[in-house]
Design a protein around this motif. Sequence first.
Motif, PDB file in Angstrom:
ATOM      1  N   SER A 110       0.825  -1.208   0.000  1.00 55.57           N
ATOM      2  CA  SER A 110       0.000   0.000   0.000  1.00 55.57           C
ATOM      3  C   SER A 110       0.861   1.260   0.000  1.00 55.57           C
ATOM      4  O   SER A 110       0.546   2.254  -0.666  1.00 55.57           O
ATOM      5  N   THR A 111       1.951   1.206   0.742  1.00 60.12           N
ATOM      6  CA  THR A 111       2.870   2.359   0.778  1.00 60.12           C
ATOM      7  C   THR A 111       3.431   2.648  -0.613  1.00 60.12           C
ATOM      8  O   THR A 111       3.467   3.803  -1.067  1.00 60.12           O
ATOM      9  N   PHE A 112       3.832   1.590  -1.281  1.00 65.46           N
ATOM     10  CA  PHE A 112       4.420   1.785  -2.616  1.00 65.46           C
ATOM     11  C   PHE A 112       3.362   2.243  -3.627  1.00 65.46           C
ATOM     12  O   PHE A 112       3.651   3.009  -4.544  1.00 65.46           O
ATOM     13  N   GLU A 113       2.086   1.773  -3.423  1.00 63.95           N
ATOM     14  CA  GLU A 113       1.013   2.223  -4.311  1.00 63.95           C
ATOM     15  C   GLU A 113       0.761   3.716  -4.139  1.00 63.95           C
ATOM     16  O   GLU A 113       0.520   4.441  -5.129  1.00 63.95           O
ATOM     17  N   MET A 114       0.803   4.198  -2.919  1.00 66.38           N
ATOM     18  CA  MET A 114       0.618   5.625  -2.666  1.00 66.38           C
ATOM     19  C   MET A 114       1.752   6.438  -3.299  1.00 66.38           C
ATOM     20  O   MET A 114       1.522   7.493  -3.889  1.00 66.38           O
ATOM     21  N   GLU A 115       2.959   5.936  -3.161  1.00 63.89           N
ATOM     22  CA  GLU A 115       4.111   6.618  -3.772  1.00 63.89           C
ATOM     23  C   GLU A 115       3.970   6.653  -5.295  1.00 63.89           C
ATOM     24  O   GLU A 115       4.262   7.670  -5.931  1.00 63.89           O
ATOM     25  N   LEU A 116       3.494   5.558  -5.848  1.00 64.66           N
ATOM     26  CA  LEU A 116       3.338   5.495  -7.300  1.00 64.66           C
ATOM     27  C   LEU A 116       2.280   6.486  -7.772  1.00 64.66           C
ATOM     28  O   LEU A 116       2.468   7.190  -8.765  1.00 64.66           O
ATOM     29  N   THR A 117       1.155   6.538  -7.056  1.00 70.35           N
ATOM     30  CA  THR A 117       0.087   7.481  -7.429  1.00 70.35           C
ATOM     31  C   THR A 117       0.573   8.926  -7.324  1.00 70.35           C
ATOM     32  O   THR A 117       0.309   9.755  -8.206  1.00 70.35           O
ATOM     33  N   SER A 118       1.302   9.221  -6.273  1.00 63.10           N
ATOM     34  CA  SER A 118       1.824  10.579  -6.076  1.00 63.10           C
ATOM     35  C   SER A 118       2.804  10.964  -7.185  1.00 63.10           C
ATOM     36  O   SER A 118       2.770  12.087  -7.704  1.00 63.10           O
ATOM     37  N   GLN A 119       3.623  10.003  -7.556  1.00 61.92           N
ATOM     38  CA  GLN A 119       4.610  10.296  -8.597  1.00 61.92           C
ATOM     39  C   GLN A 119       3.938  10.499  -9.942  1.00 61.92           C
ATOM     40  O   GLN A 119       4.307  11.409 -10.706  1.00 61.92           O
ATOM     41  N   ARG A 120       2.934   9.696 -10.245  1.00 54.03           N
ATOM     42  CA  ARG A 120       2.228   9.834 -11.517  1.00 54.03           C
ATOM     43  C   ARG A 120       1.504  11.165 -11.588  1.00 54.03           C
ATOM     44  O   ARG A 120       1.448  11.808 -12.639  1.00 54.03           O
ATOM     45  N   THR A 121       0.937  11.572 -10.458  1.00 53.60           N
ATOM     46  CA  THR A 121       0.251  12.868 -10.425  1.00 53.60           C
ATOM     47  C   THR A 121       1.229  14.003 -10.685  1.00 53.60           C
ATOM     48  O   THR A 121       0.945  14.946 -11.436  1.00 53.60           O
ATOM     49  N   ALA A 122       2.410  13.901 -10.071  1.00 58.18           N
ATOM     50  CA  ALA A 122       3.436  14.934 -10.266  1.00 58.18           C
ATOM     51  C   ALA A 122       3.902  14.974 -11.716  1.00 58.18           C
ATOM     52  O   ALA A 122       4.080  16.047 -12.301  1.00 58.18           O
ATOM     53  N   LEU A 123       4.043  13.809 -12.308  1.00 60.83           N
ATOM     54  CA  LEU A 123       4.473  13.746 -13.708  1.00 60.83           C
ATOM     55  C   LEU A 123       3.420  14.340 -14.628  1.00 60.83           C
ATOM     56  O   LEU A 123       3.727  15.024 -15.604  1.00 60.83           O
ATOM     57  N   THR A 124       2.143  14.103 -14.290  1.00 61.85           N
ATOM     58  CA  THR A 124       1.056  14.650 -15.109  1.00 61.85           C
ATOM     59  C   THR A 124       1.052  16.170 -15.043  1.00 61.85           C
ATOM     60  O   THR A 124       0.871  16.855 -16.058  1.00 61.85           O
ATOM     61  N   LYS A 125       1.222  16.693 -13.836  1.00 56.77           N
ATOM     62  CA  LYS A 125       1.257  18.149 -13.687  1.00 56.77           C
ATOM     63  C   LYS A 125       2.436  18.763 -14.451  1.00 56.77           C
ATOM     64  O   LYS A 125       2.301  19.826 -15.065  1.00 56.77           O
TER      65      LYS A 125
END
Length: 453
Positions: free
Chosen positions: A428-443
């Motif tokens: 779950s921790t790694f999933e949260m990190e992945l979602t956060s990183q993808r959001t940052a990349l999208t922005k």
Amino acid sequence: MSFSPDNVQQKCKTLVPLAMLVAALCTAFCALHAVLSATSSSCGGPSLEIDIELVLVLLGVLVYFLHSRNMKSIDNGIYLSKVAAAESVIGKAGFDRSRDACCAASVEERAPPQKPRITHSIPKGSQDQLGQDKRGPRHAVRIIESAQREGVAHTLPNVAEVMRASIRLGRGGVAVKLFNHMLKEGAVPGAHLIDKAVSNNFFQLVIETLDDKRIQRDGVSLLDLVRAHGLDPSPSTQNRVLSAWNDQPPQIVMEYFVKMHSDRVNLSNWAYRSMIVAYEHSDPAFVVKVSKEMERSGIQLQRKAYNAVLGACLQLGMHNEAEHLFGNMAGHAVAPNARTYGIMIRVYSFSYQFAKAIGIFDAMREQSFQPDRFAYHHTIQSCIKHQRVEYAVELYKDSVQAKVPLCTSTYVILIRACKEIGWELWASTFEMELTSQRTALTKEAEAAHTIQA
């Protein structure tokens, strides 16, 4: 006593007195014979008998001896008369040379005539200018002053003369002006006939005088002119062209060096290394080929070149060759850097040597090199495949502490590995990190699109 044609004629006239002398000797001999015969008869002794044939032989020998002595004197007189005539023209200082010339003339008079030999050479008057010039610096000064005042005529003798004068006086400015003239007019026809040492020293003077900006603009043209003069650009000239670009020459420069390599021009060690670095990604097969050529020639690779060859081997899947090359670095006292370790982590990971990949990562951190995201990715992947998921999680913690953002693919393999062994919390921790990183990349992508619009 001096000899002249009159003396020679007078000497020839001595043959007549010689005949008279022989006749007188014969008369004296006959008189002596008569006296001795009369004396012998009056004393009652035996009469003397002289063999007439023996007398004639003796007289013949005497005549031949005197005649040969006379002819030798005549020959010597002819020779010395020529010497005296030459001496009267050139004086005592050239007497010895004149005597040798007379000897040569005598030989040529006796030798049969020969056909003239046809030769193909440079125009008359050019030999001294193309070869060694023994004239003093004053002559060089006059040449340079004339060239500056009137320009340089685009002919072989004139160009060679100005080249030599600029070298003799160390006039780099004049050499550059002549170089500019060559850039405009091209290499003078027959430039390869100029003495190689003169051409080499001239272009060395030019390359030492030009600044980096000028070499960046005309460096390739200078190499062209050097080759037009029948020379391979010297190692120092090649290195000066490369150094003008701070060891990062553009593609057009490296293409020229590759062309020289294909033409079998002797390249400098720096040129070899620069080619390897320049073509690591675009032509890895060429890089490996050149590196083997360098090895046969005894040219030592430096660390940057080692990394380029290692990267080329990695692209070509030559993992064993890369491992062997990495081992040679220590033998040649070349210390690896962060990029070297990063390449070898991937080499061992791709060749399924996961333990070695992890070991290289640990050695990298022991040498105080900071791994990048790709080194973390391949090491974490090797840990998971080597069933060391716990150590993979430790490496994640290490990346967070070092503030090195991991690749999205790294989070994907961590999530999958943790779920397989039931570590749902970490997954779950790694999933949260992945979602956060993808959001940052999208922005970031949206911001870049807005700026471009």
